[in-house]
Design a protein around this motif. Structure first.
Motif, PDB file in Angstrom:
ATOM      1  N   ARG A   9      -3.975   0.571  -3.674  1.00  0.00           N
ATOM      2  CA  ARG A   9      -4.043   1.921  -4.240  1.00  0.00           C
ATOM      3  C   ARG A   9      -4.481   2.960  -3.216  1.00  0.00           C
ATOM      4  NH1 ARG A   9      -0.584   1.437  -8.164  1.00  0.00           N
ATOM      5  NH2 ARG A   9      -1.347   0.520 -10.114  1.00  0.00           N
ATOM      6  N   GLY A  10      -4.837   2.497  -2.001  1.00  0.00           N
ATOM      7  CA  GLY A  10      -5.178   3.430  -0.939  1.00  0.00           C
ATOM      8  C   GLY A  10      -6.652   3.720  -0.774  1.00  0.00           C
ATOM      9  N   SER A  69     -11.002  14.369   1.549  1.00  0.00           N
ATOM     10  CA  SER A  69      -9.537  14.391   1.555  1.00  0.00           C
ATOM     11  C   SER A  69      -9.055  15.826   1.406  1.00  0.00           C
ATOM     12  CB  SER A  69      -8.991  13.527   0.414  1.00  0.00           C
ATOM     13  OG  SER A  69      -9.458  14.011  -0.830  1.00  0.00           O
ATOM     14  N   TRP A  76      -7.273   7.017  -6.275  1.00  0.00           N
ATOM     15  CA  TRP A  76      -8.034   6.070  -5.452  1.00  0.00           C
ATOM     16  C   TRP A  76      -7.874   6.314  -3.958  1.00  0.00           C
ATOM     17  CZ3 TRP A  76     -11.574   3.639  -8.016  1.00  0.00           C
ATOM     18  CH2 TRP A  76     -11.373   3.294  -9.359  1.00  0.00           C
ATOM     19  N   SER A  77      -6.837   7.015  -3.561  1.00  0.00           N
ATOM     20  CA  SER A  77      -6.541   7.199  -2.142  1.00  0.00           C
ATOM     21  C   SER A  77      -7.716   7.843  -1.413  1.00  0.00           C
ATOM     22  CB  SER A  77      -5.288   8.065  -1.989  1.00  0.00           C
ATOM     23  OG  SER A  77      -4.944   8.192  -0.640  1.00  0.00           O
ATOM     24  N   ASN A  78      -8.182   7.174  -0.343  1.00  0.00           N
ATOM     25  CA  ASN A  78      -9.294   7.641   0.495  1.00  0.00           C
ATOM     26  C   ASN A  78     -10.633   7.724  -0.236  1.00  0.00           C
ATOM     27  OD1 ASN A  78      -7.768   7.939   2.890  1.00  0.00           O
ATOM     28  ND2 ASN A  78      -6.961   9.873   2.132  1.00  0.00           N
ATOM     29  N   ARG A 127       0.318   3.293  -3.626  1.00  0.00           N
ATOM     30  CA  ARG A 127      -0.775   4.252  -3.424  1.00  0.00           C
ATOM     31  C   ARG A 127      -0.938   5.161  -4.636  1.00  0.00           C
ATOM     32  NH1 ARG A 127      -3.312   5.872   1.219  1.00  0.00           N
ATOM     33  NH2 ARG A 127      -1.788   4.709   2.454  1.00  0.00           N
ATOM     34  N   ASP A 128      -2.181   5.368  -5.027  1.00  0.00           N
ATOM     35  CA  ASP A 128      -2.532   6.204  -6.186  1.00  0.00           C
ATOM     36  C   ASP A 128      -3.446   7.320  -5.696  1.00  0.00           C
ATOM     37  OD1 ASP A 128      -3.879   7.295  -8.429  1.00  0.00           O
ATOM     38  OD2 ASP A 128      -3.570   5.464  -9.583  1.00  0.00           O
ATOM     39  N   GLU A 129      -3.095   8.562  -5.967  1.00  0.00           N
ATOM     40  CA  GLU A 129      -3.865   9.692  -5.458  1.00  0.00           C
ATOM     41  C   GLU A 129      -5.326   9.648  -5.900  1.00  0.00           C
ATOM     42  OE1 GLU A 129      -5.144  12.751  -3.389  1.00  0.00           O
ATOM     43  OE2 GLU A 129      -3.176  11.823  -3.160  1.00  0.00           O
ATOM     44  N   LYS A 168       0.829  -1.208   0.000  1.00  0.00           N
ATOM     45  CA  LYS A 168       0.000   0.000   0.000  1.00  0.00           C
ATOM     46  C   LYS A 168       0.866   1.262   0.000  1.00  0.00           C
ATOM     47  CE  LYS A 168      -3.765   0.561   2.687  1.00  0.00           C
ATOM     48  NZ  LYS A 168      -4.595   0.869   3.877  1.00  0.00           N
TER      49      LYS A 168
END
Length: 280
Positions: free
Chosen positions: A89-90, A136, A48-50, A44-46, A40
């Motif tokens: 991807r977060g 976010s 998909w993150s959160n 992590r991909d911005e 993770k």
């Protein structure tokens, strides 16, 4: 505590028998769990993150009586792979399924269901919660103010829901002595989950398994039109032996084009699906 304040991610210890032969919290996390946390951090991909994402999977189980049921051969492996890829991807993932891979991250949120009615109930609640949004932070350098951005949720509907269910599920076990030499089991058409949920303000990707290769794409396009999904992951099967494998091949179908994802292990295919889904 100081590392946590400095934004280091801490992998929790686990409770089990320790070196002193007592049971308590302090044992090293399992290697697979350390792997998932590292994956993770690295993947992590911005986008998909959160972001709140719901994945449904597995074959629904429709009771005939208390010992028999109707179902299908779906293994739930593709749904588990999708959830694992989203986790890396977060994303804030909720996996609703009848079956799960054994090595999924421990902090991935899962809901175990059996019947299609149960899946629909939890799915509606999950969609309602997802639409509330997870905020976010994004910083605008111009005025140095922090603004909260709500990311649109996603739904990946990979569950294999039974088309027909018993008209009258029985309590207890039906005896062959009372059923006789022939048993005419009465079925009724099942609820259509995709048509029963509110798909407004949520990006929805359906999954479709077909054996009729000639009409598979046409049927996928009909699914987009009739069920109001944004895209369809089309899986063309040879026969029942195609279920439960560790590999997959997907055609990502949109209204106006088809994008092919070649045969690979299901986790790799899941990452590819996410890249295509980012453009919806």
């Amino acid at each position: 505590k100081m590392l946590a304040i400095a934004n280091y991610e801490i992998i929790d210890t686990q409770t089990k028998e320790l070196a002193c032969k007592t049971v308590g919290d302090g044992a090293m996390a399992e290697p697979i769990e350390i792997f998932w946390h590292c994956a993770k951090a690295l993947l992590r991909d911005e986008f998909w993150s959160n972001r709140r994402v719901i994945v449904t999977g597995g074959a629904t189980v429709e009771k005939i009586d208390d010992v028999r049921y109707l179902s299908n051969f779906s293994s739930g492996k593709m749904a588990s792979a999708m959830a694992a890829a989203l986790y890396c991807r977060g994303a804030d993932v909720n996996l609703i399924s009848t079956k799960f891979d054994k090595d999924l991250p421990l902090d991935l949120y899962t809901i175990k269901v059996e019947s299609s009615d149960e899946m629909l109930e939890y799915l509606k609640d999950s969609i309602r919660i997802a639409k509330k949004g997870k905020l976010s932070k994004a910083t605008l350098m111009r005025d140095e103010q922090i603004h909260l951005i709500q990311k649109k949720p996603y739904l990946f509907m990979a569950a294999a829901v039974s088309d027909y269910i018993p008209s009258y599920a029985q309590i207890g076990k039906l005896k062959k002595e009372s059923l006789g030499d022939e048993w005419n089991l009465k079925l009724k058409q099942n609820v259509d989950i995709l048509n029963s949920i509110d798909k407004s303000d949520i990006v929805t990707v359906g999954f479709k398994a077909e054996m009729d290769e000639k009409n598979a794409v046409i049927n996928a396009l009909k699914m987009i039109e009739n069920k109001g999904v944004d895209a369809v992951c089309l899986n063309i099967l040879k026969d029942s032996s195609s279920f439960g494998t560790d590999t997959n091949k997907i055609d990502f179908i949109l209204k106006d084009k088809k994008e092919s994802i070649p045969l690979n292990d299901k986790l790799t295919v899941a990452f590819e699906i996410l890249e295509h889904a980012k453009n919806l």
